[in-house]
Design a protein around this motif. Sequence first.
Motif, mmCIF file in Angstrom:
data_model
loop_
_atom_site.group_PDB
_atom_site.id
_atom_site.type_symbol
_atom_site.label_atom_id
_atom_site.label_comp_id
_atom_site.label_asym_id
_atom_site.label_seq_id
_atom_site.Cartn_x
_atom_site.Cartn_y
_atom_site.Cartn_z
ATOM 1 N N PRO A 162 45.801 30.917 47.485
ATOM 2 C CA PRO A 162 46.319 29.562 47.325
ATOM 3 C C PRO A 162 46.032 29.016 45.934
ATOM 4 O O PRO A 162 45.018 29.380 45.322
ATOM 5 C CB PRO A 162 45.561 28.753 48.391
ATOM 6 N N PRO A 163 46.882 28.171 45.414
ATOM 7 C CA PRO A 163 46.686 27.658 44.053
ATOM 8 C C PRO A 163 45.344 26.973 43.843
ATOM 9 O O PRO A 163 44.721 27.142 42.789
ATOM 10 C CB PRO A 163 47.847 26.668 43.879
ATOM 11 N N ASP A 164 44.854 26.206 44.826
ATOM 12 C CA ASP A 164 43.597 25.495 44.623
ATOM 13 C C ASP A 164 42.419 26.453 44.554
ATOM 14 O O ASP A 164 41.465 26.225 43.790
ATOM 15 C CB ASP A 164 43.374 24.435 45.705
ATOM 16 N N THR A 165 42.465 27.553 45.317
ATOM 17 C CA THR A 165 41.390 28.546 45.246
ATOM 18 C C THR A 165 41.393 29.233 43.886
ATOM 19 O O THR A 165 40.338 29.480 43.299
ATOM 20 C CB THR A 165 41.549 29.584 46.367
ATOM 21 N N VAL A 166 42.569 29.546 43.365
ATOM 22 C CA VAL A 166 42.670 30.159 42.041
ATOM 23 C C VAL A 166 42.088 29.230 40.983
ATOM 24 O O VAL A 166 41.327 29.658 40.104
ATOM 25 C CB VAL A 166 44.131 30.511 41.719
ATOM 26 N N ARG A 167 42.414 27.953 41.063
ATOM 27 C CA ARG A 167 41.887 27.001 40.075
ATOM 28 C C ARG A 167 40.365 26.895 40.161
ATOM 29 O O ARG A 167 39.673 26.836 39.135
ATOM 30 C CB ARG A 167 42.522 25.623 40.297
ATOM 31 N N GLU A 168 39.827 26.890 41.368
ATOM 32 C CA GLU A 168 38.377 26.768 41.541
ATOM 33 C C GLU A 168 37.662 27.997 40.987
ATOM 34 O O GLU A 168 36.668 27.880 40.262
ATOM 35 C CB GLU A 168 38.040 26.594 43.017
ATOM 36 N N LEU A 169 38.145 29.197 41.328
ATOM 37 C CA LEU A 169 37.464 30.417 40.907
ATOM 38 C C LEU A 169 37.697 30.723 39.434
ATOM 39 O O LEU A 169 36.907 31.448 38.820
ATOM 40 C CB LEU A 169 37.914 31.587 41.774
ATOM 41 N N ALA A 170 38.754 30.197 38.859
ATOM 42 C CA ALA A 170 39.023 30.433 37.437
ATOM 43 C C ALA A 170 37.885 29.921 36.567
ATOM 44 O O ALA A 170 37.662 30.437 35.462
ATOM 45 C CB ALA A 170 40.335 29.778 37.028
ATOM 46 N N ARG A 171 37.135 28.942 37.068
ATOM 47 C CA ARG A 171 36.011 28.398 36.292
ATOM 48 C C ARG A 171 34.840 29.372 36.222
ATOM 49 O O ARG A 171 33.948 29.204 35.381
ATOM 50 C CB ARG A 171 35.540 27.081 36.910
ATOM 51 N N LEU A 172 34.836 30.381 37.091
ATOM 52 C CA LEU A 172 33.704 31.306 37.167
ATOM 53 C C LEU A 172 33.947 32.609 36.421
ATOM 54 O O LEU A 172 33.050 33.444 36.338
ATOM 55 C CB LEU A 172 33.393 31.630 38.636
ATOM 56 N N VAL A 173 35.143 32.808 35.886
ATOM 57 C CA VAL A 173 35.496 34.090 35.287
ATOM 58 C C VAL A 173 36.073 33.884 33.893
ATOM 59 O O VAL A 173 36.432 32.774 33.498
ATOM 60 C CB VAL A 173 36.510 34.851 36.165
ATOM 61 N N ASP A 174 36.177 34.983 33.173
ATOM 62 C CA ASP A 174 36.814 34.949 31.861
ATOM 63 C C ASP A 174 38.328 35.061 31.976
ATOM 64 O O ASP A 174 39.058 34.615 31.092
ATOM 65 C CB ASP A 174 36.271 36.086 30.990
ATOM 66 N N ALA A 175 38.788 35.674 33.051
ATOM 67 C CA ALA A 175 40.228 35.793 33.291
ATOM 68 C C ALA A 175 40.453 35.991 34.780
ATOM 69 O O ALA A 175 39.621 36.574 35.485
ATOM 70 C CB ALA A 175 40.821 36.964 32.502
ATOM 71 N N VAL A 177 43.711 37.163 37.465
ATOM 72 C CA VAL A 177 45.077 37.658 37.607
ATOM 73 C C VAL A 177 45.429 37.619 39.089
ATOM 74 O O VAL A 177 44.762 38.262 39.905
ATOM 75 C CB VAL A 177 45.224 39.087 37.071
ATOM 76 N N CYS A 178 46.451 36.856 39.423
ATOM 77 C CA CYS A 178 46.901 36.729 40.811
ATOM 78 C C CYS A 178 48.420 36.838 40.820
ATOM 79 O O CYS A 178 49.103 36.108 40.093
ATOM 80 C CB CYS A 178 46.437 35.397 41.395
ATOM 81 N N LEU A 179 48.930 37.748 41.625
ATOM 82 C CA LEU A 179 50.371 38.000 41.627
ATOM 83 C C LEU A 179 51.153 36.853 42.243
ATOM 84 O O LEU A 179 52.224 36.479 41.755
ATOM 85 C CB LEU A 179 50.676 39.288 42.402
ATOM 86 N N GLU A 180 50.656 36.305 43.349
ATOM 87 C CA GLU A 180 51.393 35.284 44.078
ATOM 88 C C GLU A 180 50.462 34.132 44.437
ATOM 89 O O GLU A 180 49.346 34.358 44.931
ATOM 90 C CB GLU A 180 51.991 35.865 45.374
ATOM 91 N N THR A 181 50.907 32.908 44.209
ATOM 92 C CA THR A 181 50.141 31.721 44.609
ATOM 93 C C THR A 181 51.057 30.815 45.441
ATOM 94 O O THR A 181 51.459 29.736 44.987
ATOM 95 C CB THR A 181 49.604 30.966 43.384
ATOM 96 N N PRO A 182 51.401 31.252 46.643
ATOM 97 C CA PRO A 182 52.366 30.495 47.451
ATOM 98 C C PRO A 182 51.799 29.153 47.912
ATOM 99 O O PRO A 182 50.597 29.011 48.147
ATOM 100 C CB PRO A 182 52.608 31.425 48.652
#
Length: 213
Positions: A162-175, A177-182
Amino acid sequence: MISTREEAGRRLGQRLAGERDRDAVVLALPRGGVPVAVEIAAALGAPLDLLFVRKIGLPWQRELAYAAVVDGTPPEVVINEDVARLEPLTEAQLEEATREEVAEIERRRSVYMAGRAPLAVAGRTVILVDDGLATGTTARAALLALRRRAPDRLVLAVPVAPPDTVRELARLVDAIVCLETPEPFRAIGLHYQDFHQLEDDEVLAILAAHSGR
């Protein structure tokens, strides 16, 4: 819609091509992350290892993650601070639960990796792989523990989240990559054509085939 975990891994491998010359190691969260990760490791010519994470639930509500223990030397416990503030465990309760989950981690590592020690990640690019994220609790624990092990770069690669999970975890990594964020996001398996449950025998066969490549 993603067809299979293997197809997702091949697509992620293409997206991660820039990591080929970064001394990368690919870490899969079993079981579902394994078929995704082997394709990424093959595409990058990178070594593959498994990272075992076990949820520590509340004794009276096992599905609610109080903490997670992450495979390592020594294993690391990551507390879910939001839950801990509301439902604190005693030190004895946490230690007992941790011992149980560490024993299960050791059993699974013995089954999957024949007792081989985890690969060192300090100073390397670490690519953590799963077959999808929902809340991201397990991946978050894994990333926090990995960051403490001083990798040069930390990358999260997943087929769907989900988009919100990607945004949250993006703060913990340098990069990331997620193919689909439905959106709206449904259960992970509903975004795959084939999302069958993997058993130990299939995971072992996938690892054996990868070793023979």
